[in-house]
Design an enzyme around this catalytic site. Structure first.
Site, PDB file in Angstrom:
ATOM      1  N   GLN A  11     -46.486 -19.524  58.727  1.00  0.00           N
ATOM      2  CA  GLN A  11     -47.149 -19.263  59.844  1.00  0.00           C
ATOM      3  C   GLN A  11     -47.220 -17.938  60.541  1.00  0.00           C
ATOM      4  O   GLN A  11     -46.001 -17.550  60.875  1.00  0.00           O
ATOM      5  CB  GLN A  11     -47.494 -20.317  60.807  1.00  0.00           C
ATOM      6  CG  GLN A  11     -48.819 -20.378  61.289  1.00  0.00           C
ATOM      7  CD  GLN A  11     -49.289 -21.827  62.081  1.00  0.00           C
ATOM      8  OE1 GLN A  11     -48.441 -22.512  61.860  1.00  0.00           O
ATOM      9  NE2 GLN A  11     -49.850 -21.672  62.962  1.00  0.00           N
ATOM     10  N   SER A  91     -40.768 -22.611  56.983  1.00  0.00           N
ATOM     11  CA  SER A  91     -41.334 -23.566  57.674  1.00  0.00           C
ATOM     12  C   SER A  91     -42.459 -24.005  56.864  1.00  0.00           C
ATOM     13  O   SER A  91     -42.241 -24.579  56.025  1.00  0.00           O
ATOM     14  CB  SER A  91     -41.817 -23.104  59.189  1.00  0.00           C
ATOM     15  OG  SER A  91     -42.496 -23.878  59.787  1.00  0.00           O
ATOM     16  N   LEU A  92     -43.890 -23.653  57.511  1.00  0.00           N
ATOM     17  CA  LEU A  92     -44.850 -24.008  56.505  1.00  0.00           C
ATOM     18  C   LEU A  92     -44.592 -23.787  55.075  1.00  0.00           C
ATOM     19  O   LEU A  92     -45.224 -24.490  54.354  1.00  0.00           O
ATOM     20  CB  LEU A  92     -46.240 -23.314  57.187  1.00  0.00           C
ATOM     21  CG  LEU A  92     -47.353 -23.567  55.987  1.00  0.00           C
ATOM     22  CD1 LEU A  92     -47.831 -24.716  56.062  1.00  0.00           C
ATOM     23  CD2 LEU A  92     -48.312 -22.404  56.332  1.00  0.00           C
ATOM     24  N   ARG A 116     -50.916 -31.693  59.364  1.00  0.00           N
ATOM     25  CA  ARG A 116     -49.610 -31.243  59.741  1.00  0.00           C
ATOM     26  C   ARG A 116     -50.178 -30.220  61.091  1.00  0.00           C
ATOM     27  O   ARG A 116     -49.641 -30.424  62.326  1.00  0.00           O
ATOM     28  CB  ARG A 116     -48.867 -30.586  59.006  1.00  0.00           C
ATOM     29  CG  ARG A 116     -47.387 -29.887  59.543  1.00  0.00           C
ATOM     30  CD  ARG A 116     -46.534 -29.488  58.352  1.00  0.00           C
ATOM     31  NE  ARG A 116     -45.428 -28.815  58.749  1.00  0.00           N
ATOM     32  CZ  ARG A 116     -44.907 -27.616  59.068  1.00  0.00           C
ATOM     33  NH1 ARG A 116     -46.062 -26.642  59.163  1.00  0.00           N
ATOM     34  NH2 ARG A 116     -43.952 -27.103  59.396  1.00  0.00           N
ATOM     35  N   HIS A 201     -40.915 -26.560  66.010  1.00  0.00           N
ATOM     36  CA  HIS A 201     -39.513 -26.997  65.577  1.00  0.00           C
ATOM     37  C   HIS A 201     -38.770 -27.016  66.808  1.00  0.00           C
ATOM     38  O   HIS A 201     -37.526 -26.574  66.853  1.00  0.00           O
ATOM     39  CB  HIS A 201     -39.040 -25.652  64.897  1.00  0.00           C
ATOM     40  CG  HIS A 201     -39.821 -25.294  63.619  1.00  0.00           C
ATOM     41  ND1 HIS A 201     -39.467 -26.245  62.483  1.00  0.00           N
ATOM     42  CD2 HIS A 201     -40.504 -24.345  63.100  1.00  0.00           C
ATOM     43  CE1 HIS A 201     -40.270 -25.694  61.445  1.00  0.00           C
ATOM     44  NE2 HIS A 201     -41.037 -24.869  61.756  1.00  0.00           N
ATOM     45  N   GLN A 250     -38.193 -31.732  59.560  1.00  0.00           N
ATOM     46  CA  GLN A 250     -38.317 -30.102  59.686  1.00  0.00           C
ATOM     47  C   GLN A 250     -39.525 -29.968  60.912  1.00  0.00           C
ATOM     48  O   GLN A 250     -39.245 -28.924  61.418  1.00  0.00           O
ATOM     49  CB  GLN A 250     -39.194 -29.833  58.370  1.00  0.00           C
ATOM     50  CG  GLN A 250     -39.318 -28.157  58.315  1.00  0.00           C
ATOM     51  CD  GLN A 250     -40.613 -27.657  57.686  1.00  0.00           C
ATOM     52  OE1 GLN A 250     -41.761 -28.187  58.160  1.00  0.00           O
ATOM     53  NE2 GLN A 250     -40.285 -27.118  56.626  1.00  0.00           N
TER      54      GLN A 250
END
Length: 315
Positions: A11, A91-92, A116, A201, A250
């Site tokens: 992102q 991440s994503l 999500r 996170h 995560q």
């Protein structure tokens, strides 16, 4: 040549119009956008191609939009016969990596990341959580600072360990502010607040992780055909149960990107291909190790340039 890793952005890399050129030139790329719209029951492709940017940037749109664009570009590259030895995503971007590795089909992945994004938005009321980039401070010192501030009742954690000297912290507004002040007192060059909609996170994302477990139980996850270097441990995983467990962790754990890049290099990777909009990961990888080859595939032109370089026709 050594091994190749496909890496996928997270992102923040989203821009209006991303993927349009690939769709115009490639039937399989076009189909990816159509699958996304059908699975989500809304015109995600219209938001991606037409914007506006602030609508695209909303977490619930940005996450499936980036996944869709990355996989559309992957389809373009796959037709040329380039395959990875490892995959990873920031991440994503880990979901794009899992699709590329055959662990999750694209339709399930776009549904999962849409949920999500929704759960991450809901986890912390707007304005109560934030993130900041801390530049020029050792990770050990910063970890001590965030642990101290959290013990004092102001939640804050290390969120993204991106490259040497660039770490993102995440948590409550007071926690991030206090940790940022202490970081500067302890030698950080700069602390830059990030324009994000939540404390990603960090432990404040645990409610989102609990809800998200049910979504991962709905979709079909299988063993990965290509090893994935996971954000949570910076180690290679293939097993479907491990994959599911790490996707849940995560959400509230730091993204060990610097460690992941180091691990891939240790495993013999000397060529990284970033697939998706922007060149954020390309820049971070070069800061981790300037001797590796890094390419960026954002559209048909950059794909052709990458292919030519891999075939030895150019640089």
């Amino acid at each position: 040549m050594g091994k190749i890793a496909f890496v996928f952005p997270g992102q923040g890399s989203q821009t209006v119009g991303m993927g349009q050129a690939a769709v115009n030139e490639n039937k399989k790329s076009k189909e990816i956008f159509e699958i996304a719209d059908n699975r989500l029951g809304r015109e995600l492709s219209s938001i991606i191609f037409n914007g506006p940017q602030d609508l695209l940037t909303k977490t619930v749109n940005a996450q499936p939009a980036l996944l869709t664009t990355s996989i559309a570009l992957l389809e373009y590259l796959k037709e040329e016969g380039i395959t990875p030895d490892y995959t990873a995503g920031h991440s994503l971007g880990e979901y794009s990596a899992l699709v590329a590795s055959g662990a999750i089909n694209f339709s399930d992945a776009v549904y999962a990341v849409s949920k999500r994004g929704e759960f991450m938005e809901e986890a912390v009321p707007n304005g109560e959580g934030t993130m900041a980039a801390v530049l020029g401070l050792d990770r050990g010192i910063l970890k001590e600072i965030t642990d101290t501030v959290t013990k004092e009742g102001h939640s804050v954690q290390l969120a993204n360990l991106n490259c040497p000297g660039q770490i993102v912290i995440s948590g409550s507004v007071s926690g991030v502010e206090k940790a940022g002040e202490l970081a500067k007192e302890n030698g950080a060059k700069r602390v830059l607040p990030l324009n994000v909609s939540g404390p990603f996170h960090s432990e404040l994302m645990k409610p989102a992780a609990e809800k998200f477990t049910s979504i991962l139980n709905e979709i079909n996850i299988i063993d990965a055909q290509v090893p994935v270097i996971t954000n949570v441990t910076a180690n290679s995983i293939n097993n479907k149960e491990d994959i599911k467990e790490k996707l849940i962790e995560q959400l509230y754990s730091p993204v060990l990107w610097e460690d992941s890049v180091e691990k891939m290099i240790e495993l013999g990777v000397d060529t990284f291909i970033e697939i998706g909009p922007g060149k954020v990961l390309s820049g971070l990888i070069k800061k981790v190790n300037k001797n590796v080859r890094v390419f960026s595939v954002q559209d048909p032109d950059s794909c052709e340039a990458t292919l030519n370089a891999l075939r030895g026709e150019g640089e």
